[in-house]
Design a protein around this motif. Structure first.
Motif, short mmCIF file in Angstrom:
data_model
loop_
_atom_site.label_atom_id
_atom_site.label_comp_id
_atom_site.label_asym_id
_atom_site.label_seq_id
_atom_site.Cartn_x
_atom_site.Cartn_y
_atom_site.Cartn_z
N LEU A 161 0.82 -1.21 0.00
CA LEU A 161 0.00 0.00 0.00
C LEU A 161 0.85 1.26 0.00
O LEU A 161 0.50 2.27 -0.62
N ALA A 162 1.98 1.22 0.69
CA ALA A 162 2.83 2.40 0.79
C ALA A 162 3.41 2.81 -0.56
O ALA A 162 3.81 3.96 -0.75
N ARG A 163 3.43 1.88 -1.51
CA ARG A 163 3.97 2.20 -2.84
C ARG A 163 2.92 2.82 -3.77
O ARG A 163 3.26 3.28 -4.87
N LEU A 164 1.67 2.85 -3.34
CA LEU A 164 0.61 3.41 -4.18
C LEU A 164 0.71 4.93 -4.25
O LEU A 164 1.09 5.59 -3.28
N LYS A 165 0.34 5.48 -5.39
CA LYS A 165 0.30 6.92 -5.56
C LYS A 165 -1.07 7.44 -5.14
O LYS A 165 -2.10 6.88 -5.52
N THR A 166 -1.08 8.51 -4.35
CA THR A 166 -2.33 9.18 -3.98
C THR A 166 -2.12 10.68 -4.16
O THR A 166 -0.98 11.14 -4.30
N PRO A 167 -3.20 11.47 -4.13
CA PRO A 167 -3.03 12.93 -4.25
C PRO A 167 -2.43 13.55 -2.99
O PRO A 167 -2.08 14.73 -3.00
N LEU A 168 -2.32 12.78 -1.93
CA LEU A 168 -1.88 13.32 -0.64
C LEU A 168 -0.38 13.59 -0.61
O LEU A 168 0.41 12.88 -1.25
N ASN A 169 -0.01 14.60 0.14
CA ASN A 169 1.40 14.89 0.38
C ASN A 169 1.84 14.08 1.61
O ASN A 169 1.82 14.57 2.74
N VAL A 170 2.19 12.83 1.38
CA VAL A 170 2.54 11.93 2.48
C VAL A 170 3.97 12.22 2.94
O VAL A 170 4.92 12.11 2.17
N VAL A 171 4.09 12.58 4.22
CA VAL A 171 5.41 12.90 4.78
C VAL A 171 5.92 11.79 5.69
O VAL A 171 7.09 11.81 6.10
N ALA A 172 5.04 10.83 6.04
CA ALA A 172 5.44 9.71 6.90
C ALA A 172 4.33 8.66 6.84
O ALA A 172 3.24 8.92 6.33
N TRP A 173 4.65 7.49 7.39
CA TRP A 173 3.68 6.39 7.42
C TRP A 173 3.48 5.92 8.85
O TRP A 173 4.35 6.10 9.72
N TYR A 174 2.32 5.28 9.07
CA TYR A 174 1.96 4.78 10.40
C TYR A 174 1.52 3.33 10.26
O TYR A 174 0.66 3.02 9.42
N PHE A 175 2.12 2.44 11.06
CA PHE A 175 1.71 1.03 11.05
C PHE A 175 0.70 0.85 12.18
O PHE A 175 1.07 0.90 13.36
N PRO A 176 -0.58 0.63 11.86
CA PRO A 176 -1.65 0.73 12.85
C PRO A 176 -1.95 -0.53 13.65
O PRO A 176 -3.10 -0.96 13.76
N VAL A 177 -0.91 -1.14 14.21
CA VAL A 177 -1.10 -2.23 15.17
C VAL A 177 -0.60 -1.70 16.51
O VAL A 177 0.60 -1.50 16.70
N GLU A 178 -1.53 -1.46 17.43
CA GLU A 178 -1.20 -0.75 18.66
C GLU A 178 -0.47 -1.65 19.66
O GLU A 178 -0.73 -2.85 19.75
N ILE A 179 0.41 -1.02 20.44
CA ILE A 179 1.28 -1.74 21.36
C ILE A 179 0.98 -1.32 22.79
O ILE A 179 0.83 -0.12 23.08
N ASP A 180 0.90 -2.29 23.69
CA ASP A 180 0.78 -1.99 25.11
C ASP A 180 1.55 -3.05 25.89
O ASP A 180 2.01 -4.05 25.32
N PRO A 181 1.76 -2.86 27.20
CA PRO A 181 2.61 -3.79 27.96
C PRO A 181 2.09 -5.22 28.04
O PRO A 181 2.86 -6.13 28.39
N THR A 182 0.82 -5.45 27.74
CA THR A 182 0.30 -6.82 27.82
C THR A 182 0.70 -7.67 26.61
O THR A 182 0.53 -8.89 26.64
N TRP A 183 1.21 -7.03 25.56
CA TRP A 183 1.57 -7.77 24.34
C TRP A 183 3.00 -8.27 24.46
O TRP A 183 3.95 -7.58 24.12
N ALA A 184 3.14 -9.48 24.94
CA ALA A 184 4.47 -10.04 25.20
C ALA A 184 5.26 -10.26 23.92
O ALA A 184 6.50 -10.28 23.94
N GLU A 185 4.56 -10.44 22.80
CA GLU A 185 5.25 -10.73 21.53
C GLU A 185 5.49 -9.48 20.70
O GLU A 185 5.80 -9.57 19.50
N ALA A 186 5.37 -8.30 21.30
CA ALA A 186 5.53 -7.06 20.53
C ALA A 186 6.88 -6.98 19.84
O ALA A 186 7.00 -6.41 18.75
N GLN A 187 7.91 -7.58 20.43
CA GLN A 187 9.24 -7.51 19.83
C GLN A 187 9.31 -8.17 18.47
O GLN A 187 10.21 -7.89 17.68
N SER A 188 8.33 -9.03 18.17
CA SER A 188 8.32 -9.67 16.85
C SER A 188 7.99 -8.67 15.75
O SER A 188 8.12 -8.98 14.56
N LEU A 189 7.59 -7.47 16.12
CA LEU A 189 7.35 -6.41 15.14
C LEU A 189 8.64 -5.89 14.51
O LEU A 189 8.63 -5.41 13.38
#
Length: 242
Positions: free
Chosen positions: A78-106
């Motif tokens: 998706l990040a390679r797609l062209k859009t009319p937007l002036n994209v200055v950064a990207w966000y990976f929308p999988v939220e992290i909290d202390p209960t997620w023991a496997e977060a380091q696999s990200l």
């Protein structure tokens, strides 16, 4: 998304452009939503001169965490797609909290995504900012930024405590890598959530002076009237809203 610009707001954070394998942009890699957002019109709005674009996610947090490999792969495409937007950064929308023991696999998956890149973090169990940041520092790539969800909207903490979290994160990660998500909602009597009032938001936003702050979220909790009140309050303090 509201058409009313916040005073001084120049940057739009889009949560995602694909969720549960439905895309909200033109693509041939997954089914598209029946109606797409008016990206061209949004790109022309003064509050969207710069965009941080969320990639592929899922509505259900457990499902997202269980499928991070496929979400990262879809996000890279998706990040390679062209859009009319002036994209200055990207966000990976999988939220992290202390209960997620496997977060380091990200970590290796984030390496496959474009930069600048952001993730979001919240403290669901109130472990405190020191333990929260220590956990992140064990695996988070040094070139990935953190959106800290303040927890004020769910009454997890007061704004002054949320600012302390941001200060601790900034001390260890660098202030350029830390931004605050201000929850613009409050629990509603009888269940669910309502929009925060300007009297509730004013001290919340004032507490975060000096940080980049993003209000969550526009479509559900920011009416045109409330946007106008926030704009006036921020302008009076000389603080740009984002």
């Amino acid at each position: 998304m509201s058409r009313s610009p916040l005073s001084g707001a120049l940057l739009l954070l889009v949560q995602w452009i694909a969720v549960d394998e439905t895309a909200f942009v033109e693509t041939t890699t997954m089914p598209m939503a029946p109606s797409l957002p008016p990206w061209q019109r949004i790109a022309e709005e003064p509050w969207a001169r710069e965009v941080i674009l969320g990639l592929a996610g899922r509505f259900d947090e457990r499902a997202a965490r269980a499928d991070i490999g496929r979400l990262a792969e879809a996000s890279a495409t998706l990040a390679r797609l062209k859009t009319p937007l002036n994209v200055v950064a990207w966000y990976f929308p999988v939220e992290i909290d202390p209960t997620w023991a496997e977060a380091q696999s990200l970590a290796p998956l984030l390496a496959t995504l474009p930069r600048p890149l952001w993730i979001s973090v919240y403290d669901s169990t109130n472990v405190g900012p020191d333990i929260l940041v220590q956990g992140l520092m064990k695996w988070l790539p040094a070139d990935v930024g953190v959106f800290f969800q303040d927890g004020v909207g769910v009454h997890a903490r007061e704004p002054r405590i949320a600012r302390h979290y941001a200060a601790v994160l900034s001390f260890h990660l660098g202030k350029d890598r830390v931004r605050i998500i201000a929850e613009a909602f409050r629990p509603q009597v009888g269940g669910g959530f309502r929009s925060a009032t300007i009297d509730e938001l004013r001290p919340q936003l004032a507490s975060y002076a000096g940080y980049h702050v993003y209000l969550f979220d526009g479509p559900h909790y920011l009416s045109d009237a409330l946007v106008g009140q926030i704009s006036a309050a921020q302008a009076a303090r000389g603080i740009p809203a984002r």
